[in-house]
Design a protein around this motif. Structure first.
Motif, PDB file in Angstrom:
ATOM      1  N   UNK A 147      63.305  41.944  37.707  1.00 18.24           N
ATOM      2  CA  UNK A 147      62.035  41.738  38.399  1.00 18.24           C
ATOM      3  C   UNK A 147      61.687  40.259  38.372  1.00 18.24           C
ATOM      4  N   UNK A 148      61.021  39.791  39.431  1.00 17.74           N
ATOM      5  CA  UNK A 148      60.604  38.380  39.490  1.00 17.74           C
ATOM      6  C   UNK A 148      59.371  38.255  40.381  1.00 17.74           C
ATOM      7  N   UNK A 149      58.384  37.493  39.938  1.00 24.26           N
ATOM      8  CA  UNK A 149      57.170  37.283  40.749  1.00 24.26           C
ATOM      9  C   UNK A 149      56.439  36.017  40.310  1.00 24.26           C
ATOM     10  N   UNK A 150      55.650  35.460  41.237  1.00 30.12           N
ATOM     11  CA  UNK A 150      54.807  34.312  40.931  1.00 30.12           C
ATOM     12  C   UNK A 150      53.366  34.783  40.913  1.00 30.12           C
ATOM     13  N   UNK A 151      52.585  34.286  39.959  1.00 29.99           N
ATOM     14  CA  UNK A 151      51.191  34.723  39.851  1.00 29.99           C
ATOM     15  C   UNK A 151      50.348  33.665  39.157  1.00 29.99           C
ATOM     16  N   UNK A 152      49.045  33.731  39.443  1.00 28.72           N
ATOM     17  CA  UNK A 152      48.096  32.915  38.678  1.00 28.72           C
ATOM     18  C   UNK A 152      47.767  33.661  37.400  1.00 28.72           C
ATOM     19  N   UNK A 153      47.747  32.942  36.282  1.00 32.36           N
ATOM     20  CA  UNK A 153      47.512  33.554  34.977  1.00 32.36           C
ATOM     21  C   UNK A 153      45.994  33.606  34.751  1.00 32.36           C
ATOM     22  N   UNK A 174      50.448  28.150  39.102  1.00 34.36           N
ATOM     23  CA  UNK A 174      50.906  29.532  38.932  1.00 34.36           C
ATOM     24  C   UNK A 174      52.100  29.560  37.965  1.00 34.36           C
ATOM     25  N   UNK A 175      52.346  30.716  37.369  1.00 28.02           N
ATOM     26  CA  UNK A 175      53.528  30.914  36.520  1.00 28.02           C
ATOM     27  C   UNK A 175      54.483  31.851  37.258  1.00 28.02           C
ATOM     28  N   UNK A 176      55.718  31.896  36.787  1.00 26.99           N
ATOM     29  CA  UNK A 176      56.703  32.821  37.366  1.00 26.99           C
ATOM     30  C   UNK A 176      57.151  33.769  36.260  1.00 26.99           C
ATOM     31  N   UNK A 233      59.797  21.374  38.589  1.00 27.29           N
ATOM     32  CA  UNK A 233      60.899  21.969  39.374  1.00 27.29           C
ATOM     33  C   UNK A 233      62.134  22.236  38.502  1.00 27.29           C
ATOM     34  N   UNK A 234      61.880  22.817  37.332  1.00 31.78           N
ATOM     35  CA  UNK A 234      62.962  23.152  36.409  1.00 31.78           C
ATOM     36  C   UNK A 234      63.373  24.616  36.504  1.00 31.78           C
ATOM     37  N   UNK A 235      62.688  25.375  37.380  1.00 27.39           N
ATOM     38  CA  UNK A 235      62.885  26.825  37.380  1.00 27.39           C
ATOM     39  C   UNK A 235      64.333  27.198  37.709  1.00 27.39           C
ATOM     40  N   UNK A 272      58.227  34.045  31.005  1.00 28.02           N
ATOM     41  CA  UNK A 272      57.295  33.375  31.913  1.00 28.02           C
ATOM     42  C   UNK A 272      57.718  31.928  32.026  1.00 28.02           C
ATOM     43  N   UNK A 273      57.936  31.467  33.253  1.00 29.85           N
ATOM     44  CA  UNK A 273      58.108  30.032  33.466  1.00 29.85           C
ATOM     45  C   UNK A 273      56.724  29.419  33.428  1.00 29.85           C
TER      46      UNK A 273
END
Ligand code: ADP
Length: 141
Positions: A36-42, A71-73, A18-20, A9-10
């Motif tokens: 797999x990769x996605x952005x979401x609110x935890x 949000x996290x990635x 902006x370190x992703x 998790x980023x």
């Protein structure tokens, strides 16, 4: 050695600074492949499930606030020995104790603000990948 998939998790510090891109480049350069990769609110439910092992600690409310700041990635990364390899690239939980050259040593702030979460064992990885990704969201190629 068998292929493993691990969950990254980023955290909000990586997203907001902006370190992703640069951290993902380090993982790819080390041979890890994106499954797999996605952005979401935890949200609270997911957060309590994911951090059940620290839910009774005094610092948990602070971790909760921090993890919900942006949000996290989520990433599912695959390689031989992926779990240990990613933990080595990250360095220890406490960024102030992480060696230069590790992701946390170079980019982390402290024990909480530490760039990424990564699964800590093969068993945890299997559970955590399923927590964030359905079978249809994971790719093999
Ligand atoms: P890791 O994320 O390296 O596997 P843990 O599972 O022990 O580490 O802790 C989960 C997360 O809780 C850490 O990544 C960090 O964000 C936070 N945390 C752990 N210990 C502390 C602490 N003493 N103070 C504040 N936050 C902490």
């Amino acid at each position: 050695m068998a292929l493993e998939t691990t969950l990254i998790l980023f955290k909000p510090d990586a997203v907001s600074k902006k370190l992703v891109g640069q951290v993902l480049s380090r993982f790819e350069a080390a041979g890890l492949a994106i499954r797999g990769i996605k952005m979401l609110r935890f949200g609270d439910t997911l957060l309590h499930e994911h951090y059940a092992h620290i839910a009774s600690k005094p610092f948990f409310p602070e971790v909760r606030n921090f993890m919900q700041r942006t949000p996290v990635i989520a990433l599912a990364l695959e390689a031989e020995n992926a779990v240990a390899r990613v933990r080595d690239l990250l360095g220890p939980t406490d960024s102030t104790k992480a060696a230069k050259g590790t992701i946390r040593g170079d980019l982390g702030v402290d024990v909480m603000v530490n760039v990424c979460h990564a699964s800590d064992s093969k068993e945890t990885a299997a559970t955590e990948v399923k927590r964030f990704f359905t079978a249809e969201e994971l790719f093999s190629y």
